[in-house]
Design a protein around this motif. Structure first.
Motif, PDB file in Angstrom:
ATOM      1  N   ARG A  35     -34.711  17.505 -26.849  1.00  0.00           N
ATOM      2  CA  ARG A  35     -34.535  18.633 -26.758  1.00  0.00           C
ATOM      3  C   ARG A  35     -34.879  20.016 -26.979  1.00  0.00           C
ATOM      4  NH1 ARG A  35     -28.765  19.188 -30.404  1.00  0.00           N
ATOM      5  NH2 ARG A  35     -28.782  21.558 -29.649  1.00  0.00           N
ATOM      6  N   ASN A  78     -28.818  24.310 -21.018  1.00  0.00           N
ATOM      7  CA  ASN A  78     -28.715  23.214 -20.293  1.00  0.00           C
ATOM      8  C   ASN A  78     -28.909  22.314 -19.379  1.00  0.00           C
ATOM      9  OD1 ASN A  78     -25.852  24.091 -21.376  1.00  0.00           O
ATOM     10  ND2 ASN A  78     -26.210  26.079 -19.914  1.00  0.00           N
ATOM     11  N   ARG A 126     -31.210  18.112 -18.568  1.00  0.00           N
ATOM     12  CA  ARG A 126     -30.386  16.904 -19.148  1.00  0.00           C
ATOM     13  C   ARG A 126     -32.205  16.095 -19.823  1.00  0.00           C
ATOM     14  NH1 ARG A 126     -28.237  15.200 -13.689  1.00  0.00           N
ATOM     15  NH2 ARG A 126     -30.276  16.384 -12.918  1.00  0.00           N
ATOM     16  N   GLU A 177     -26.522  10.495 -29.897  1.00  0.00           N
ATOM     17  CA  GLU A 177     -25.584  10.760 -30.250  1.00  0.00           C
ATOM     18  C   GLU A 177     -25.878  11.947 -31.655  1.00  0.00           C
ATOM     19  OE1 GLU A 177     -22.134   8.273 -30.717  1.00  0.00           O
ATOM     20  OE2 GLU A 177     -21.957   8.611 -28.050  1.00  0.00           O
ATOM     21  N   ASN A 178     -26.530  11.682 -31.889  1.00  0.00           N
ATOM     22  CA  ASN A 178     -27.388  11.701 -33.533  1.00  0.00           C
ATOM     23  C   ASN A 178     -27.936  12.982 -32.692  1.00  0.00           C
ATOM     24  OD1 ASN A 178     -26.047  10.377 -35.662  1.00  0.00           O
ATOM     25  ND2 ASN A 178     -28.278   8.466 -34.867  1.00  0.00           N
ATOM     26  N   SER A 179     -28.670  13.637 -31.306  1.00  0.00           N
ATOM     27  CA  SER A 179     -29.631  14.680 -31.239  1.00  0.00           C
ATOM     28  C   SER A 179     -28.855  15.318 -29.726  1.00  0.00           C
ATOM     29  CB  SER A 179     -31.236  14.081 -30.335  1.00  0.00           C
ATOM     30  OG  SER A 179     -31.855  13.415 -31.556  1.00  0.00           O
ATOM     31  N   PHE A 180     -27.663  14.707 -29.631  1.00  0.00           N
ATOM     32  CA  PHE A 180     -27.486  15.984 -28.044  1.00  0.00           C
ATOM     33  C   PHE A 180     -25.963  15.353 -28.493  1.00  0.00           C
ATOM     34  CE2 PHE A 180     -31.890  14.270 -26.455  1.00  0.00           C
ATOM     35  CZ  PHE A 180     -32.000  15.474 -25.901  1.00  0.00           C
ATOM     36  N   SER A 181     -25.598  16.876 -27.798  1.00  0.00           N
ATOM     37  CA  SER A 181     -23.965  17.244 -28.417  1.00  0.00           C
ATOM     38  C   SER A 181     -23.050  15.971 -26.906  1.00  0.00           C
ATOM     39  CB  SER A 181     -22.948  18.719 -27.804  1.00  0.00           C
ATOM     40  OG  SER A 181     -24.099  19.489 -26.758  1.00  0.00           O
ATOM     41  N   ARG A 182     -23.300  15.762 -25.266  1.00  0.00           N
ATOM     42  CA  ARG A 182     -23.123  15.606 -24.652  1.00  0.00           C
ATOM     43  C   ARG A 182     -23.976  13.880 -24.664  1.00  0.00           C
ATOM     44  NH1 ARG A 182     -20.780  17.791 -18.999  1.00  0.00           N
ATOM     45  NH2 ARG A 182     -20.562  16.042 -18.233  1.00  0.00           N
ATOM     46  N   CYS A 201     -27.918  13.166 -21.242  1.00  0.00           N
ATOM     47  CA  CYS A 201     -27.431  14.080 -22.537  1.00  0.00           C
ATOM     48  C   CYS A 201     -27.851  14.803 -21.877  1.00  0.00           C
ATOM     49  CB  CYS A 201     -28.376  12.687 -23.661  1.00  0.00           C
ATOM     50  SG  CYS A 201     -28.534  11.731 -23.476  1.00  0.00           S
ATOM     51  N   GLN A 202     -27.075  15.855 -22.712  1.00  0.00           N
ATOM     52  CA  GLN A 202     -27.662  17.542 -22.240  1.00  0.00           C
ATOM     53  C   GLN A 202     -27.433  18.461 -23.933  1.00  0.00           C
ATOM     54  OE1 GLN A 202     -24.390  18.127 -19.468  1.00  0.00           O
ATOM     55  NE2 GLN A 202     -26.552  19.497 -18.608  1.00  0.00           N
TER      56      GLN A 202
END
Length: 389
Positions: A344, A350, A352, A368-373, A388-389
């Protein structure tokens, strides 16, 4: 090479008649009965004081310490395909104050040491093709009358590798067995027997690459690789799914993590990426990726590294990965989890991360622990592609 303080972890192992400490950092490959194989070698091998020795597959380097103490007026060279193992071996030599041993980071000692070594010890790798490459190189590195020792675990395929060794060197002498492991020995004949057909194969014969044509989304590419690299003979299905399901936008900066021989990075460059960096922990993969990158004039760099710290000052528009999940014979997702967490900070806003993974791995929850989407972009019976974003 030196391990940072936060990787400093030591383990004690009985080797021959003494206990010694060796470095055991996170991510060190776990090989079948690796410590038992080394301990058996330590009790059976007795090099002369002036021998010049190469240890292939040195892992954490504990056996190298024992060999260097026996060959006290000689020299021991430690080699391994894995960067973490090389770093651990270097640290093991330091903490045991061994002056007559050194770690080699090159993928081959030929032609510089052709016919100059007194002994080569092969700790059997998991890849039979890599073992064959090492055996062919050993024949060229040893002086006539020099000694080959090959050792490994029964469940690690040592018997087939011993058969291969005998087809190059002649009959092997068993030195000992114990705890499911065995050690054998042969002398390099002045006139070796005619080599088997496999000794002439690309990637196994001295100085050669294995070559094949990969059908990438951007067209056909002739790629070069080596035994011991993941899917070295063909483009693996997971990588193919990732490349065919994810548009590669032109003009951006791309990072390929766990690059292997470089098909993902090369596809990104062919699609118009302005800059492509590649990273792998396997030194054979790094050598192949560098060769392919140079051949196709890729703008970027190929790094030998066990994490993303080497590119910590850079940022990217897209990070791509088909991450490894084995540490030797053991499933280990810790390196991938660390990559997810660190990636990240390397991405432009924004932008990926995209990776492909076997369906049984729990990567969606880890992402999902590191990215919101987190989006599942594609899947088949064996693999899933996440963006992932």
């Amino acid at each position: 090479m030196r391990l940072s303080d936060n990787h400093e972890r030591m383990t004690r192992l009985r080797m021959g008649r003494t206990d010694l400490l060796f470095a055991s950092p996170p991510g060190l490959p776990e090989l079948p009965a690796g410590n038992e194989v080394m301990a058996l070698c330590a009790g059976l091998l007795a090099p002369a004081a002036d021998e010049r020795i190469l240890l292939l597959g040195c892992n954490h380097g504990a056996l190298g310490v024992v060999l260097a103490r026996s060959a006290c007026h000689g020299q021991v060279i430690l080699s391994d395909p894995n960067l973490i193992a090389l770093q651990a071996a270097q640290r093991t030599l330091e903490i045991n104050h061994i002056p007559n041993a050194a770690v080699n980071v090159e993928t081959s000692l030929l032609p510089s040491l052709a016919g100059q070594l007194d002994r080569v010890i092969i700790l059997a790798p998991q890849s039979r093709a890599l073992a064959r490459r090492w055996l062919v190189e050993t024949l060229a590195l040893l002086r006539p009358g020099g000694t080959l020792n090959i050792a490994g675990a029964n469940r690690g395929g040592i018997q087939s590798q011993m058969n291969d060794a005998s087809s190059l060197f002649g009959p092997l002498i068993p030195l000992g067995i114990g705890k499911g492991c065995r050690v054998c020995q042969a002398q390099r004949p002045a006139q070796p027997p005619p080599p088997p057909d496999w000794a002439h194969q690309e990637g196994i014969a001295v100085g050669t690459w294995h070559t094949f044509v990969a059908n990438l989304p951007t067209g056909l590419r002739t790629l070069h690789s080596l035994p011991g690299v993941f899917s070295y003979e063909h483009l693996d299905p997971g990588t193919d799914l990732l490349l065919r399901s994810l548009p590669l936008p032109p003009g951006g900066r791309v990072l390929d993590v766990g690059c292997g021989y470089g098909p993902i990075g090369l596809a990104a460059a062919a699609a118009g990426a302005a800059w492509v960096d590649m990273i792998d922990v396997n030194m054979l993969a790094v050598a192949a990726a560098r060769f392919n990158a140079q051949r196709y004039k890729l703008k970027g760099a190929v790094f030998a590294a066990d994490g993303l710290d080497v590119v910590a000052e850079r940022t990217y528009d897209l990070i791509l990965s088909n991450p490894p999940f084995h540490s030797g014979s053991k499933i280990d997702t810790s390196a991938t989890a660390a990559m997810m967490a660190h990636s990240r900070s390397l991405l432009q806003p924004n932008r990926r991360l995209a990776l492909v993974a076997n369906r049984f791995l729990p990567y969606e929850h880890m992402l999902e622990n590191s990215f919101s989407r987190v989006t599942r972009l594609a899947e088949d019976r064996s693999y899933q592609v996440f963006v992932c974003q």
